[in-house]
Enzyme design. Structure first.
Site, PDB file in Angstrom:
ATOM      1  N   LYS A 256     -16.856  20.131  29.468  1.00 31.14           N
ATOM      2  CA  LYS A 256     -15.941  19.251  29.770  1.00 31.14           C
ATOM      3  C   LYS A 256     -15.857  18.623  30.904  1.00 31.14           C
ATOM      4  CE  LYS A 256     -11.122  20.795  29.497  1.00 31.14           C
ATOM      5  NZ  LYS A 256      -9.951  22.580  30.350  1.00 31.14           N
TER       6      LYS A 256
ATOM      7  N   SER B  81      -6.962  27.281  28.016  1.00 28.33           N
ATOM      8  CA  SER B  81      -7.040  26.079  27.656  1.00 28.33           C
ATOM      9  C   SER B  81      -8.653  26.412  27.154  1.00 28.33           C
ATOM     10  CB  SER B  81      -6.886  24.784  28.891  1.00 28.33           C
ATOM     11  OG  SER B  81      -6.286  24.185  28.495  1.00 28.33           O
TER      12      SER B  81
ATOM     13  N   SER C 292      -6.033  22.605  26.297  1.00 33.22           N
ATOM     14  CA  SER C 292      -6.583  21.261  27.209  1.00 33.22           C
ATOM     15  C   SER C 292      -8.353  20.822  26.484  1.00 33.22           C
ATOM     16  CB  SER C 292      -6.334  20.614  28.235  1.00 33.22           C
ATOM     17  OG  SER C 292      -6.936  21.514  28.956  1.00 33.22           O
TER      18      SER C 292
HETATM   19  N1  GLN Z   1      -1.723  24.388  27.996  1.00 31.86           N
HETATM   20  C1  GLN Z   1      -1.190  25.107  29.295  1.00 31.86           C
HETATM   21  C2  GLN Z   1      -1.168  23.388  30.001  1.00 31.86           C
HETATM   22  O1  GLN Z   1      -0.505  22.675  30.072  1.00 31.86           O
HETATM   23  C3  GLN Z   1      -2.520  25.360  29.795  1.00 31.86           C
HETATM   24  C4  GLN Z   1      -3.872  24.218  30.414  1.00 31.86           C
HETATM   25  C5  GLN Z   1      -4.933  24.973  30.869  1.00 31.86           C
HETATM   26  O2  GLN Z   1      -5.027  26.110  30.470  1.00 31.86           O
HETATM   27  N2  GLN Z   1      -5.946  24.065  31.206  1.00 31.86           N
HETATM   28  O3  GLN Z   1      -1.151  23.906  30.840  1.00 31.86           O
END
Ligand code: GLN
Length: 524
Positions: A88, A187, A163
Site C-alpha cells: 500500500k 481499511s 482506503s
Molecule cells: N474508512 C475509514 C476512514 O475513512 C477508515 C480508514 C482507514 O482505516 N485507514 O477513516
C-alpha cells in the site's frame, strides 16, 4: 505438468511457495507472470500507482540463484521467498515513490524503508509495486485518491472499498497473491469484504508502524491482505514482532498463526454475535450470508451466543472525532516547508504563512481538508472537553464492552461491512453515508483488538450479479491466533464445491497495451 502463467497467478501464496521449493517453477517465472497480469488488467483496475518490475525481477533472480546453488543458503531461505507482494502506498519504500495517494507527496522518495518492508526485503519477496488508496488513507472507496479510483474486479463499475482498495483489488484480480494494507478504522477489512479477499487488522502494537505514514497514530495498524486465511497468516508471521523503532510496539514473539489457520476444529469454540452489529442498515443479502455462516459454524460444533456491546452505538461518532483530531496534528507537517510539495501563492507577498496556505490548499484533497478542519475544531480550546474528551470516554466504554463480551465468547462475529460494493460515485457527495461503511470495523481500532474479514459468499442483486460479502471475526488483544482459527474454519466450511470464492470472479477483459501510464517504471 507445466503450469500456465494464467494458472500460476491463481494459486495461493502457500501453493506458489511449495512449487518454488519443489523446483517446479522459478521465482522469475512467477514474478513475470504477475507483471504480465498487471500489464494486462491494471489499465482497467488501477490498483497500482507504481510498478517496480526491474526490482521485483532482480529479487526473484536472487532467490532462484540461491535455490539453484542448494546447500545451507537454499535451506535458510524464508518459506515465502520468491512469492511476489504489493505494498500500500502509505508504507514507505526506499528507491520507490511513496505518495500516500496525495498530490502533496507526488514524486517523493523515502530515504528509508518501513520496518515491514525491511522484513519483506530480507525474506526476499519480490515487491511488485505500490498500491492505490484514498488520500492519506481517509475513505472507504479509494475514490479519494489523487490518482483516480481503483475499480472492483468483481464489477469494474463498483468501488473496491477503502482506503486500501488498491491492495485488495490487486489481490482479487490476481495481480499479486499478497499485499500489505493499513487499517485505522477498517481499511484492510472493509476492502477485503467487498472484493472477496481476506484481510487482517492485527492487535495494536503487534506489527511495527515504523514507516507507515501516520493518519491517526493511536488507531493505525499495518496488516496482511491475501486470498486465503492461511496466506494472510503466513504474511502476518513475517511482518509481526517487536520493533525498537516503534515506541508502541509490543515486546512479544509472533505465534505460528498459519497453524491456527489450518486448525478447523470448532468444537467448544464460543462465538459471540454482537447484538449492535446487525439488523438495521445492513443489506438483506449481507444478513443472509451472515446467517448462513452462523449456521455452518453452529453445525460444525461451535457454540453461538449473543453479546451486548451497548457503547458500540457511539463508536462511529467517537471515531470521527478522535481520528480527525489525530490526523489534523499528524498532517500539520505537510506545509511545503518541512515536508511535501511546495506551491507558491499566485499573487501577493511571499510570506511563510502564505506559502504554507497555498501549498496546503493545492496539495490536499477535499476529504483530507474536511478532516483537518474537523479535527482542529474538536481540539480547540473551549471545545476540547465537549468533543475530543467525550470521544475518549466512549473509547474506554467500548474497551469495557469488549472485555465483558470476551468473558462470554472466545471470538466475536459480525458482517464486516453493512453493504456489498456500491457503484463508483454513489456516496462521493455524502461523507456521512461513506463513513457508515465502517460501522462494524471501527470498534476494533478504538479498542486495539485484532480483527479479520473472510469471504462469506456472494449476495445476488436483481440482475443475478453476485458480489462478495465479508464476515468479520474479532478476538481479545494479543489473541490474533483466534481470528485465524475461526476464519480458517469458516473458509473451509463455506468451500462446499472445493472451489474458493475467488475462483468465481468474472474474467477481466485484458486491455493489453491500454495499461495506464502508471504501469511504467518510475511513474506514479
Ligand atoms: N474508512 C475509514 C476512514 O475513512 C477508515 C480508514 C482507514 O482505516 N485507514 O477513516
Amino acid at each position: 505438468m507445466t503450469t500456465t502463467p494464467a494458472e500460476l497467478v491463481r494459486l495461493t501464496a502457500a501453493q506458489m511457495a511449495a512449487k518454488l521449493r519443489a523446483g517446479e517453477i522459478t521465482a522469475v517465472e512467477l514474478t513475470q507472470a504477475h507483471l504480465d497480469r498487471i500489464a494486462a488488467v491494471d489499465g482497467t483496475i488501477n490498483a497500482f500507482l507504481h510498478v517496480s518490475a526491474e526490482e521485483a525481477l532482480e529479487t526473484a533472480a536472487e532467490v532462484d540463484k540461491i535455490r539453484a546453488a542448494g546447500g545451507t543458503g537454499a535451506q535458510a531461505l524464508h518459506p515465502l521467498a520468491g512469492v511476489p507482494i504489493a505494498v500500500k502506498d502509505l508504507i514507505v519504500t526506499k528507491g520507490q515513490p511513496t505518495t500516500a495517494g496525495s498530490k502533496m507527496l507526488q514524486g517523493w522518495m523515502s530515504p528509508y524503508d518501513a520496518t515491514v518492508v525491511e522484513k519483506i526485503r530480507a525474506a526476499k519477496l519480490p515487491i511488485l509495486g505500490k498500491t492505490n488508496l484514498d488520500e492519506f488513507a481517509m475513505g472507504s472507496s479509494t475514490e479519494h485518491s489523487a490518482y483516480g479510483p481503483t475499480r472492483n474486479p468483481w464489477d469494474t463499475g463498483r468501488i473496491p472499498g477503502g482506503s486500501g482498495g488498491g491492495s485488495a483489488a490487486a489481490v482479487a484480480a490476481f495481480e499479486a497473491p499478497l499485499a500489505l494494507g493499513t487499517d485505522t478504522g477498517g481499511s484492510i477489512r472493509q476492502p477485503g469484504a467487498v472484493t472477496g479477499t481476506v484481510g487482517t487488522k492485527p492487535t495494536y502494537g503487534s506489527v511495527s508502524r515504523y514507516g507507515a505514514i501516520a493518519m491517526a497514530s493511536s488507531l493505525d495498524q499495518i496488516g496482511p491482505v491475501a486470498r486465503t486465511v492461511e496466506d494472510a497468516a503466513l504474511l502476518h508471521e513475517l511482518i509481526g514482532g517487536h520493533d525498537p523503532k516503534d515506541s508502541t510496539s509490543l515486546p512479544e514473539e509472533v505465534p505460528a498463526f498459519s497453524e491456527h489457520a489450518r486448525n478447523h476444529q470448532l468444537t467448544g469454540l464460543r462465538i459471540g454475535i454482537i447484538k449492535q452489529l446487525q439488523g438495521e442498515g445492513y443489506q438483506a443479502g449481507v444478513l443472509a450470508r451472515f446467517q448462513e455462516a452462523l449456521e455452518a459454524l453452529r453445525s460444525a460444533g461451535a457454540e453461538i451466543v449473543e453479546v451486548d456491546c451497548p457503547s458500540f452505538d457511539y463508536a462511529l461518532g467517537a471515531y470521527y472525532l478522535i481520528m480527525p483530531s489525530e490526523a489534523s496534528s499528524n498532517l500539520a507537517r505537510y506545509d511545503g516547508v518541512r515536508y511535501g510539495t511546495r506551491v507558491l501563492p499566485e499573487e501577493g507577498p511571499l510570506t511563510i504563512e502564505r506559502v504554507m496556505g497555498a501549498t496546503r490548499a493545492a496539495g490536499f484533497g477535499e476529504e483530507v481538508k474536511r478532516r483537518i478542519i474537523l479535527g482542529t475544531y474538536a481540539l480547540s480550546a473551549g471545545y476540547y472537553d465537549a468533543y475530543y474528551g467525550s470521544a475518549q470516554k466512549i473509547r474506554t466504554l467500548i474497551q469495557r464492552d469488549f472485555e465483558a463480551a470476551f468473558e462470554q465468547a472466545d471470538v466475536l462475529i459480525s458482517p464486516t461491512a453493512p453493504t456489498v460494493a456500491f457503484p463508483l460515485g454513489a456516496k462521493l457527495d455524502d461523507p456521512l453515508a461513506m463513513y457508515l461503511n465502517d460501522i462494524a470495523t471501527i470498534p476494533a481500532n478504538l479498542a486495539g483488538v485484532p480483527g479479520i474479514s473472510v469471504p462469506g459468499g456472494l449476495s445476488y442483486d436483481e440482475n443475478e450479479q453476485g458480489l462478495p460479502v465479508g464476515i468479520q471475526f474479532l478476538a481479545p488483544a494479543r489473541e490474533d491466533a483466534r481470528v485465524y482459527h475461526a476464519a480458517g474454519a469458516l473458509e473451509k466450511l463455506l468451500q462446499t464445491d472445493a472451489e474458493p470464492l475467488w475462483a468465481q470472479i468474472p474474467e477481466l477483459a485484458e486491455t493489453a497495451g491500454a495499461a495506464s501510464s502508471s504501469v511504467v517504471e518510475g511513474a506514479n
